[in-house]
Design a protein around this motif. Structure first.
Motif, mmCIF file in Angstrom:
data_model
loop_
_atom_site.group_PDB
_atom_site.id
_atom_site.type_symbol
_atom_site.label_atom_id
_atom_site.label_comp_id
_atom_site.label_asym_id
_atom_site.label_seq_id
_atom_site.Cartn_x
_atom_site.Cartn_y
_atom_site.Cartn_z
ATOM 1 N N ASN A 1 37.891 62.324 44.750
ATOM 2 C CA ASN A 1 37.987 63.621 44.330
ATOM 3 C C ASN A 1 37.461 63.570 43.111
ATOM 4 O OD1 ASN A 1 40.141 65.188 46.172
ATOM 5 N ND2 ASN A 1 40.940 63.052 46.133
ATOM 6 N N GLY A 2 36.528 62.601 42.552
ATOM 7 C CA GLY A 2 35.786 62.639 41.437
ATOM 8 C C GLY A 2 36.505 62.379 40.384
ATOM 9 N N VAL A 3 37.838 62.051 39.999
ATOM 10 C CA VAL A 3 38.385 61.826 38.649
ATOM 11 C C VAL A 3 37.828 60.551 37.971
ATOM 12 C CG1 VAL A 3 40.674 61.272 37.955
ATOM 13 C CG2 VAL A 3 40.630 62.510 39.807
ATOM 14 N N GLY A 4 37.480 60.840 36.638
ATOM 15 C CA GLY A 4 36.541 59.870 36.072
ATOM 16 C C GLY A 4 37.114 58.449 35.762
ATOM 17 N N TRP A 5 38.578 58.409 35.450
ATOM 18 C CA TRP A 5 39.247 57.175 35.279
ATOM 19 C C TRP A 5 39.823 56.285 36.494
ATOM 20 C CZ3 TRP A 5 44.398 57.394 36.857
ATOM 21 C CH2 TRP A 5 44.905 58.646 37.121
ATOM 22 N N SER A 6 39.324 57.030 37.687
ATOM 23 C CA SER A 6 39.473 56.321 38.840
ATOM 24 C C SER A 6 39.020 54.758 38.835
ATOM 25 C CB SER A 6 39.141 56.902 40.062
ATOM 26 O OG SER A 6 38.064 57.166 40.048
ATOM 27 N N GLY A 7 38.031 54.622 38.225
ATOM 28 C CA GLY A 7 37.290 53.199 38.509
ATOM 29 C C GLY A 7 38.138 52.348 37.532
ATOM 30 N N TRP A 8 38.799 52.680 36.490
ATOM 31 C CA TRP A 8 39.729 51.632 35.926
ATOM 32 C C TRP A 8 40.853 51.260 36.554
ATOM 33 C CZ3 TRP A 8 37.635 49.341 31.766
ATOM 34 C CH2 TRP A 8 36.555 50.053 31.130
ATOM 35 N N LEU A 9 41.384 52.311 37.302
ATOM 36 C CA LEU A 9 42.542 51.968 38.250
ATOM 37 C C LEU A 9 42.142 51.043 39.247
ATOM 38 C CD1 LEU A 9 45.648 52.991 38.423
ATOM 39 C CD2 LEU A 9 44.881 54.688 39.800
ATOM 40 N N LEU A 10 41.140 51.409 39.730
ATOM 41 C CA LEU A 10 40.489 50.373 41.021
ATOM 42 C C LEU A 10 40.179 48.869 40.461
ATOM 43 C CD1 LEU A 10 37.965 52.751 42.665
ATOM 44 C CD2 LEU A 10 39.956 51.924 43.801
ATOM 45 N N LEU A 11 39.682 48.691 39.341
ATOM 46 C CA LEU A 11 39.440 47.541 38.594
ATOM 47 C C LEU A 11 40.837 46.866 38.413
ATOM 48 C CD1 LEU A 11 37.729 45.492 37.498
ATOM 49 C CD2 LEU A 11 37.829 46.692 35.243
ATOM 50 N N ALA A 12 41.793 47.710 37.865
ATOM 51 C CA ALA A 12 42.978 46.814 37.624
ATOM 52 C C ALA A 12 43.585 46.776 38.796
ATOM 53 C CB ALA A 12 44.031 47.904 36.847
ATOM 54 N N GLY A 13 43.584 47.316 40.016
ATOM 55 C CA GLY A 13 44.179 47.039 41.339
ATOM 56 C C GLY A 13 43.560 45.750 41.626
ATOM 57 N N GLY A 14 42.189 45.785 41.564
ATOM 58 C CA GLY A 14 41.420 44.511 42.241
ATOM 59 C C GLY A 14 41.832 43.058 41.226
ATOM 60 N N LEU A 15 41.803 43.248 40.221
ATOM 61 C CA LEU A 15 42.202 42.148 39.340
ATOM 62 C C LEU A 15 43.679 41.689 39.635
ATOM 63 C CD1 LEU A 15 40.548 42.888 35.731
ATOM 64 C CD2 LEU A 15 39.844 41.278 37.747
ATOM 65 N N ALA A 16 44.473 42.615 39.700
ATOM 66 C CA ALA A 16 46.048 42.148 40.134
ATOM 67 C C ALA A 16 46.053 41.583 41.516
ATOM 68 C CB ALA A 16 46.886 43.476 40.044
ATOM 69 N N LEU A 17 45.520 41.964 42.560
ATOM 70 C CA LEU A 17 45.298 41.542 43.877
ATOM 71 C C LEU A 17 44.853 40.251 43.782
ATOM 72 C CD1 LEU A 17 45.920 42.386 46.801
ATOM 73 C CD2 LEU A 17 43.521 43.029 46.896
ATOM 74 N N LEU A 18 43.633 39.822 43.083
ATOM 75 C CA LEU A 18 43.270 38.537 42.884
ATOM 76 C C LEU A 18 44.079 37.551 42.355
ATOM 77 C CD1 LEU A 18 39.310 39.192 41.881
ATOM 78 C CD2 LEU A 18 40.206 38.377 43.957
ATOM 79 N N ARG A 19 44.763 38.048 41.236
ATOM 80 C CA ARG A 19 45.724 37.336 40.542
ATOM 81 C C ARG A 19 46.898 36.631 41.612
ATOM 82 N NH1 ARG A 19 48.234 33.689 39.382
ATOM 83 N NH2 ARG A 19 49.468 33.299 37.495
ATOM 84 N N MET A 20 47.372 38.016 42.481
ATOM 85 C CA MET A 20 48.387 37.646 43.271
ATOM 86 C C MET A 20 47.953 36.644 44.483
ATOM 87 S SD MET A 20 49.373 38.474 46.769
ATOM 88 C CE MET A 20 48.541 39.786 47.084
ATOM 89 N N LEU A 21 46.692 36.774 44.905
ATOM 90 C CA LEU A 21 46.391 35.824 45.918
ATOM 91 C C LEU A 21 46.058 34.481 45.375
ATOM 92 C CD1 LEU A 21 43.421 38.091 47.557
ATOM 93 C CD2 LEU A 21 45.738 37.594 48.524
ATOM 94 N N PHE A 22 45.627 34.331 44.156
ATOM 95 C CA PHE A 22 45.523 32.829 43.811
ATOM 96 C C PHE A 22 46.925 32.687 43.617
ATOM 97 C CE2 PHE A 22 41.030 33.971 42.679
ATOM 98 C CZ PHE A 22 40.566 32.839 43.089
ATOM 99 N N GLY A 23 47.745 33.288 42.928
ATOM 100 C CA GLY A 23 48.999 32.613 42.770
ATOM 101 C C GLY A 23 49.661 32.204 43.819
ATOM 102 N N TRP A 24 49.800 33.239 44.796
ATOM 103 C CA TRP A 24 50.909 33.092 46.009
ATOM 104 C C TRP A 24 50.270 31.976 46.879
ATOM 105 C CZ3 TRP A 24 53.071 37.829 48.654
ATOM 106 C CH2 TRP A 24 54.149 37.639 49.423
ATOM 107 N N PHE A 25 48.786 31.880 47.146
ATOM 108 C CA PHE A 25 48.137 30.813 47.816
ATOM 109 C C PHE A 25 48.456 29.603 47.273
ATOM 110 C CE2 PHE A 25 44.304 33.135 50.162
ATOM 111 C CZ PHE A 25 45.496 33.904 51.069
ATOM 112 N N GLY A 26 48.363 29.390 45.852
ATOM 113 C CA GLY A 26 48.576 28.415 45.255
ATOM 114 C C GLY A 26 49.904 27.693 45.546
ATOM 115 N N ASP A 27 51.013 28.454 45.259
ATOM 116 C CA ASP A 27 52.438 28.077 45.788
ATOM 117 C C ASP A 27 52.666 27.625 47.009
ATOM 118 O OD1 ASP A 27 52.918 28.829 42.971
ATOM 119 O OD2 ASP A 27 54.201 30.647 43.450
ATOM 120 N N VAL A 28 52.003 28.254 48.031
ATOM 121 C CA VAL A 28 52.298 27.622 49.399
ATOM 122 C C VAL A 28 51.472 26.399 49.554
ATOM 123 C CG1 VAL A 28 51.670 28.625 51.900
ATOM 124 C CG2 VAL A 28 52.527 30.063 50.158
#
Length: 287
Positions: A40-67
Motif C-alpha cells: 500500500n506504499g507506506v514509507g516505513w514498511s521497509g524498516w518493519l520488514l527489516l526488523a522482522g527479517g532480522l528477528a526471524l534469522l535470530r530465532m532460526l539460529f537460536g532454535w536450531f542451535g538449541d535443538v
C-alpha cells in the motif's frame, strides 16, 4: 539422573521453556504487516520488514542451535525420534493441504468459473467475454499481458530441480554407506541447485513483470501464477536453508548411518518441493 538413566527409566525428554516461539511469532507478524504496508506504499514498511527479517534469522539460529545441541548431548533417543518423524510427516501433510487449496482455486477458475461465465445464461451480461485460459485483458484496457511459456526458463528450472533430487539421493546413499565426501558433495550440489533455481525464477519474474506486463493486477491469471509459483519459490528457499544447515552439520562430523533424522527430514521436504514443482510446470505453464 544422567541421560542414559533418563532413557532407561522410560522417561521422555521435555525441553525447558523457550523464548524462540514468541520471537518467531513476533518476527512473522512484523513481516506480514510490513509486506501489507509495502503493497500500500507506506514509507516505513521497509524498516518493519527489516526488523522482522532480522528477528526471524535470530530465532532460526537460536532454535536450531538449541535443538542441535540437545541432539548432540544424546537427549533424543527412540521415543523422541519417533515424535520428530510424526511431526515432520504432519507438517508435510499440512503443506500438501496448503498447496491443494491453491491448486483448487486454479481448478475452480478453469473448470467452473470460465465455462459458467461463458455460457448462454451470462452472454447478455458479458457479450465480449471469451471463456479461454489464460484470461485476456479487456479490449478497452490500456495494457495487455502475455501468458508465460513453458519451454524456456520454466523447463530449465524443472531440469534443475529434478537434478537436485538426484544429487540428494546420491548424498543419502553416501550417508548410509559411510562415504562422508559423497555425502558432503551431494548436499553441496543440492542446495546450490536450489539457489540457481531461485536466481532463474527471479529473472523470469522480472521478464514477466517488465516485458510481458504480467503483474498481480493482470486478472485471475496473474494472481494465480504469482500465488502458486511464488509460494513454491518460498518453499525452495526454506528447503535450501535447511539443506545448508544439514551440510554445515555434516562438515562438523554430525550424523551417521543410524542417527540422521535431520537429513531425512530435509530430504522428505525437498522431494515434496520437487513434486509440487512438477505439478506447477504441467498445470500452470504447460496446460
Amino acid at each position: 539422573m544422567d541421560i542414559r538413566e533418563h532413557h532407561a527409566a522410560g522417561q521422555y525428554f521435555v525441553p525447558a521453556p523457550s523464548r524462540w516461539p514468541a520471537l518467531g511469532a513476533a518476527a512473522l507478524f512484523c513481516l506480514g504487516l510490513g509486506a501489507a504496508l509495502a503493497v500500500n506504499g507506506v514509507g516505513w514498511s521497509g524498516w518493519l520488514l527489516l526488523a522482522g527479517g532480522l528477528a526471524l534469522l535470530r530465532m532460526l539460529f537460536g532454535w536450531f542451535g538449541d535443538v542441535i545441541g540437545e541432539n548432540q548431548q544424546g537427549r533424543y533417543q527412540g521415543q523422541e525420534s519417533m515424535s520428530f518423524r510424526w511431526g515432520m510427516g504432519w507438517f508435510i501433510f499440512s503443506e500438501v493441504m496448503l498447496f491443494g487449496a491453491f491448486f483448487g482455486v486454479l481448478f475452480w477458475l478453469r473448470l467452473v468459473a470460465l465455462p459458467t461465465l461463458g455460457s448462454l445464461d451470462y452472454k447478455w451480461l458479458y457479450p465480449d467475454f471469451s471463456p479461454s485460459w489464460p484470461l485476456l485483458t479487456a479490449p478497452q484496457a490500456m495494457v495487455s499481458y502475455q501468458a508465460m511459456e513453458a519451454w524456456g526458463l520454466p523447463a530449465l528450472n524443472t531440469l534443475i530441480l529434478l537434478s537436485s533430487g538426484a544429487t540428494l539421493t546420491w548424498a543419502h546413499w553416501g550417508l548410509l554407506q559411510g562415504r562422508r565426501r559423497q555425502l558432503q558433495r551431494g548436499l553441496l550440489f543440492t542446495f546450490s541447485l536450489g539457489g540457481l533455481f531461485l536466481v532463474l525464477q527471479a529473472i523470469e519474474y522480472h521478464h514477466a513483470w517488465t516485458t510481458q506486463h504480467l503483474t498481480l493486477s493482470a486478472g485471475a491469471y496473474g494472481m494465480t501464477f504469482y500465488m502458486l509459483t511464488g509460494l513454491h519459490g518460498l518453499h525452495v528457499l526454506l528447503g535450501s536453508i535447511i539443506l545448508l544447515v544439514v551440510w554445515l552439520r555434516v562438515l562438523r562430523g554430525h550424523f551417521d548411518h543410524q542417527h540422521h533424522f535431520a537429513f531425512e527430514a530435509a530430504a522428505w521436504y525437498w522431494h515434496f518441493v520437487d513434486v509440487v514443482w512438477l505439478l506447477l510446470f504441467v498445470l500452470v505453464y504447460w496446460l
